[in-house]
Design an enzyme around this catalytic site. Structure first.
Site, PDB file in Angstrom:
ATOM      1  N   LYS A  53       0.794  -1.145   0.032  1.00 14.94           N
ATOM      2  CA  LYS A  53      -0.028  -0.040  -0.080  1.00 14.94           C
ATOM      3  C   LYS A  53       0.877   1.332   0.350  1.00 14.94           C
ATOM      4  O   LYS A  53       0.496   2.459  -0.921  1.00 14.94           O
ATOM      5  CB  LYS A  53      -0.911  -0.073   1.439  1.00 14.94           C
ATOM      6  CG  LYS A  53      -2.132  -0.964   0.973  1.00 14.94           C
ATOM      7  CD  LYS A  53      -2.575  -1.407   2.403  1.00 14.94           C
ATOM      8  CE  LYS A  53      -3.624  -2.488   1.950  1.00 14.94           C
ATOM      9  NZ  LYS A  53      -4.514  -3.010   3.299  1.00 14.94           N
ATOM     10  N   GLN A  97      -4.741  -1.598   9.409  1.00 13.39           N
ATOM     11  CA  GLN A  97      -4.623  -2.830   9.107  1.00 13.39           C
ATOM     12  C   GLN A  97      -5.227  -4.027   9.661  1.00 13.39           C
ATOM     13  O   GLN A  97      -5.057  -4.022  10.974  1.00 13.39           O
ATOM     14  CB  GLN A  97      -3.043  -3.115   8.391  1.00 13.39           C
ATOM     15  CG  GLN A  97      -2.823  -4.546   7.976  1.00 13.39           C
ATOM     16  CD  GLN A  97      -3.619  -4.460   6.629  1.00 13.39           C
ATOM     17  OE1 GLN A  97      -3.173  -3.549   5.757  1.00 13.39           O
ATOM     18  NE2 GLN A  97      -4.017  -5.482   6.081  1.00 13.39           N
ATOM     19  N   ASP A 120     -11.323   2.965   3.658  1.00 14.90           N
ATOM     20  CA  ASP A 120     -11.467   1.578   3.525  1.00 14.90           C
ATOM     21  C   ASP A 120     -12.846   1.059   3.402  1.00 14.90           C
ATOM     22  O   ASP A 120     -13.063  -0.177   2.696  1.00 14.90           O
ATOM     23  CB  ASP A 120     -10.896   0.568   4.620  1.00 14.90           C
ATOM     24  CG  ASP A 120      -9.701  -0.243   4.580  1.00 14.90           C
ATOM     25  OD1 ASP A 120      -9.218  -0.940   3.404  1.00 14.90           O
ATOM     26  OD2 ASP A 120      -9.075  -0.580   5.595  1.00 14.90           O
TER      27      ASP A 120
END
Length: 284
Positions: A53, A97, A120
């Site tokens: 990422k 995460q 997200d």
């Protein structure tokens, strides 16, 4: 019949290249997009995902802020970091995460992220926006799947789509996004009776269950488009998806590989959501 391979890696690279122009436009308007990535603990897979990422941010010109915290981090400490990022004007997107260490509540942590920075697409506000058809962040993996279908020339309208899996991260939002494109959608899962009876009727089959090579060729309708969201290891330790790729590709009309299919697209859509956050903020 041998299926067309839907190259997610190539599509993701193209999307990221296109995002560079949008990032430059944001920067010219006085704000360079910024993404904060929070990693708690030392999970090897999570470290790889975070590294990928951060690299994608570098490729698109997005500023990345990588925050690593020890596995013994308390809930209060993690929530304090999220609160700081919520109030940081240089940060447009916040990604924590997953999975988190077991003593931390992912539900509580996701709820603490500002909906305006929920790139997200996991916050209940984002979920509600998807459910009601309003503007909001779409979860990155289902969002990527829709782009892959578009790349394959597969319009979901009027087609029967079957989603294997009912998670909040993939299965449920995937079904809603297919409905949004006028597909007729069936969700199947571990409690479904005669799962293959349902999958064999699918024009579009999305496998997101987390079981290596579970979807066999006799479970797939000839000519179906098959999207494999799974990321598993087979009996030899080799990376594979939820679909028995080599056999199913002889039945399907189009299929995504693992690796190189959905995975790169998830990251590309994370970058897209981050840029969209800034564009909304700047009114671009």
């Amino acid at each position: 019949m041998t299926a067309k391979i839907i190259d997610g890696k190539a599509l993701a690279a193209r999307i990221q290249d296109e995002l560079k122009t949008r990032v430059e436009a944001c920067t010219e308007h006085g704000h360079r997009p910024g993404l904060a990535v929070v990693l708690v603990g030392e999970d090897p897979a999570s470290q790889v995902y975070v590294r990928n990422k951060v690299r994608a941010c570098e490729r698109t010109g997005i500023r990345s802020d990588e925050i690593r915290m020890p596995a013994e981090t308390t809930e209060a400490e993690l929530l304090a970091v999220i609160d700081r990022l919520n109030h940081d004007d240089a940060v447009d997107g916040i990604l924590v995460q997953l999975p988190l260490p077991k003593h931390l509540s992912s539900e509580l942590v996701i709820a603490a992220i500002s909906p305006e920075k929920d790139v997200d697409g996991f916050h209940v506000v984002s979920a509600g926006s998807l459910l009601t058809g309003r503007t909001g962040f779409r979860p990155c993996t289902p969002y990527g799947v829709m782009k892959l279908l578009e790349e394959a020339g597969c319009d979901p309208a009027g087609k029967h789509a079957v989603v294997i899996g009912r998670s909040n991260i993939v299965g449920k939002p995937q079904a809603l996004m297919l409905l949004e494109k006028n597909a007729s959608v069936t969700i199947v899962h571990s409690r479904t009776t005669d799962l293959a009876e349902h999958t064999r009727r699918a024009d579009i089959l999305v496998a997101a269950v987390g079981r290596a090579k579970m979807v066999k060729a006799d479970m797939v309708k000839p000519g179906a488009v098959v999207i494999d969201v799974g990321m598993n290891r087979d009996e030899n330790g080799k990376l594979c998806g939820d679909v028995d790729y080599e056999n199913v590709r002889e039945v399907a009309s189009a299929i995504t590989p693992v690796p190189g299919g959905v995975g790169p697209m998830t990251i590309a859509m994370l970058m897209t959501n981050t840029v969209e956050a800034v564009e909304r903020r700047l009114g671009l």
